[in-house]
Design an enzyme around this catalytic site. Structure first.
Site, PDB file in Angstrom:
ATOM      1  N   ASP A 100      39.676  38.702  43.851  1.00 44.66           N
ATOM      2  CA  ASP A 100      40.294  38.422  44.930  1.00 44.66           C
ATOM      3  C   ASP A 100      39.881  37.294  45.658  1.00 44.66           C
ATOM      4  OD1 ASP A 100      41.506  38.321  47.280  1.00 44.66           O
ATOM      5  OD2 ASP A 100      40.707  40.140  48.113  1.00 44.66           O
ATOM      6  N   ASP A 149      47.112  36.166  45.184  1.00 45.27           N
ATOM      7  CA  ASP A 149      45.705  35.613  44.904  1.00 45.27           C
ATOM      8  C   ASP A 149      44.663  36.890  44.774  1.00 45.27           C
ATOM      9  OD1 ASP A 149      45.601  37.095  47.566  1.00 45.27           O
ATOM     10  OD2 ASP A 149      43.914  36.068  48.305  1.00 45.27           O
ATOM     11  N   GLU A 150      45.434  37.716  44.097  1.00 45.29           N
ATOM     12  CA  GLU A 150      44.799  38.936  43.689  1.00 45.29           C
ATOM     13  C   GLU A 150      45.265  39.569  42.083  1.00 45.29           C
ATOM     14  OE1 GLU A 150      44.223  42.760  46.198  1.00 45.29           O
ATOM     15  OE2 GLU A 150      44.939  41.134  47.767  1.00 45.29           O
TER      16      GLU A 150
HETATM   17 MG   LIG Z   1      42.090  37.195  48.977  1.00 42.34          MG
END
Ligand SMILES: [Mg+2]
Length: 406
Positions: free
Chosen positions: A4, A98-99
């Site tokens: 993350d 973003d993961e």
């Molecule tokens: Mg994040």
């Protein structure tokens, strides 16, 4: 392993502009009424949070710097991160911009331990993009996602079978991935507040209340989760395609609301067509200024991804909704998705319509969104000038290729 990125949009902006580094910044959209999409850690220290409007952010942190988001930067960074992750394991699932989840079961040998592998992932991302991430490693995706959330920024948390029961015992059930505010509330009414309680709850109780997902919930409370990492191309089909927008100003003006619905319908239709998907249900979401939010859906006579069909259904839902005040946010989505068979329509009109949509999509893909659009979107001061919002965090760079421009 769950990776993350930390304060992703804000961190990317700080990497791109040294003047922003170490400063409290907030990434916002360019529309008049915009909210904070991501705040840098410096801004978070002042209490600036995602979802605050500019005024609230400024109140919390007077020296805050607002940066208008640039989606192309985030997409580029996201694709580069996925490339790095893919060099470790072929089993990478881009979960959001973003993961990502990575199945590292088969690629530990060169590194010896999971934590050595994680440190190398962090090092490579930092070296290539200057960004930090939090990593969680666990026996399944549910616990890995929980673990990555436990230490930010730049965290590394390893949770094994021995340590997870202790963590879950007093953890609020709502902290688990997939248990949202509504579900949390329902569980609360059954006296279930922690994962420990959820794991011990009688199956019959959960089944009565939640039907088929009852059993899944109980297992989740015990930290048991069987979904595999699903690399691009293997992931579950998207369950819906939707877009929503916060209006530049609350409005109850029918004409303006209709134009927004058409625009949202076009965004949904274009995206569905791009992926060859058709939906059998249209859902309209409305949020009032007091944040009271509700959705109504309508089943269509047949699967469609035609902007007009989506729009007409959204409109008919709106008509029966009887709005009680001005509207703050509108959302349109289609669900009940099926892969379009590409089947030719029997009717010449429908075939012409299909070709028209294809041609419009083609032009808009080549020359940018809304190069060709519907006349009603061009009306006097329609206020539809806000397609400058920051990309949805749920956006996934599936099938996007990075092109190096020198
Ligand atoms: Mg994040």
């Amino acid at each position: 392993m769950h990776v993350d990125m930390n304060a992703f949009f804000a961190s990317v902006e700080q990497r791109c502009s040294p003047a922003l580094r170490g400063k409290p910044i907030a990434v916002v959209g360019s529309a008049k009424r915009t909210v904070v999409t991501t705040a840098s850690y410096e801004a978070r220290a002042f209490g600036v949070k995602t979802g605050m409007n500019r005024f609230e952010a400024k109140m919390a942190c007077p020296q805050i710097i607002f940066v208008v988001g640039d989606n192309s930067k985030y997409i580029d960074a996201s694709v580069r991160i996925l490339e790095i992750l893919n060099s470790f394991s072929p089993l990478v699932e881009a979960y959001s911009i973003d993961e990502a989840f990575i199945d590292i079961t088969g690629c530990l040998a060169p590194f010896g331990t999971p934590s050595a592998l994680a440190m190398e992932v962090k090092r490579r991302i930092k070296e290539a993009l200057g960004l930090t991430c939090s990593i969680g490693i666990a026996p399944n995706k549910l616990l890995a996602k929980l673990a990555s959330d436990m230490k930010k920024p730049d965290g590394l948390v390893i949770m094994d079978e021995a340590s997870s029961p202790g963590v879950l015992e007093d953890l609020p059930a709502g902290e688990l991935w997939g248990i949202g505010p509504r579900l949390t509330e329902h569980l609360g009414r059954l006296g279930i507040r922690t994962c420990g309680q959820l794991g011990r709850a009688p199956l019959s109780l959960l089944r009565d209340r939640f039907g088929v997902i009852g059993e899944r919930l109980k297992l989740m409370g015990q930290g048991i989760y069987s979904n595999e990492v699903a690399p691009a191309g293997h992931e579950d089909e998207a369950r819906s395609v939707g877009h929503s927008t916060t209006l530049p100003a609350d409005t109850s003006e029918k004409g303006a609301i209709r134009r927004y619905l058409l625009k949202l319908s076009e965004m949904v239709g274009a995206r569905a067509r791009e992926h060859g998907l058709k939906g059998s249900k249209v859902c309209l979401t409305v949020r009032y200024p007091d944040f009271y939010t509700f959705s109504r859906q309508k089943t269509l006579p047949s699967h469609t991804n035609d902007t007009r069909a989506i729009y007409m259904s959204a409109l008919s839902i709106l008509e029966v909704m009887r709005l009680r005040t001005a509207v703050r946010l509108l959302g349109v989505s289609i669900s009940g998705l099926a892969k379009g068979s590409g089947q030719m329509s029997l009717f010449e009109d429908d075939r012409r319509r299909q070709r028209l949509l294809e041609a419009m999509d083609e032009v808009n893909r080549s020359f940018g969104g809304y190069t060709i659009t519907w006349g009603s979107l061009l009306d006097e001061g329609s206020g539809c000038d806000d397609e400058t919002g920051v990309i949805s965090p749920a956006w996934r760079p599936v099938g996007v290729k990075r092109i190096n421009v020198k």
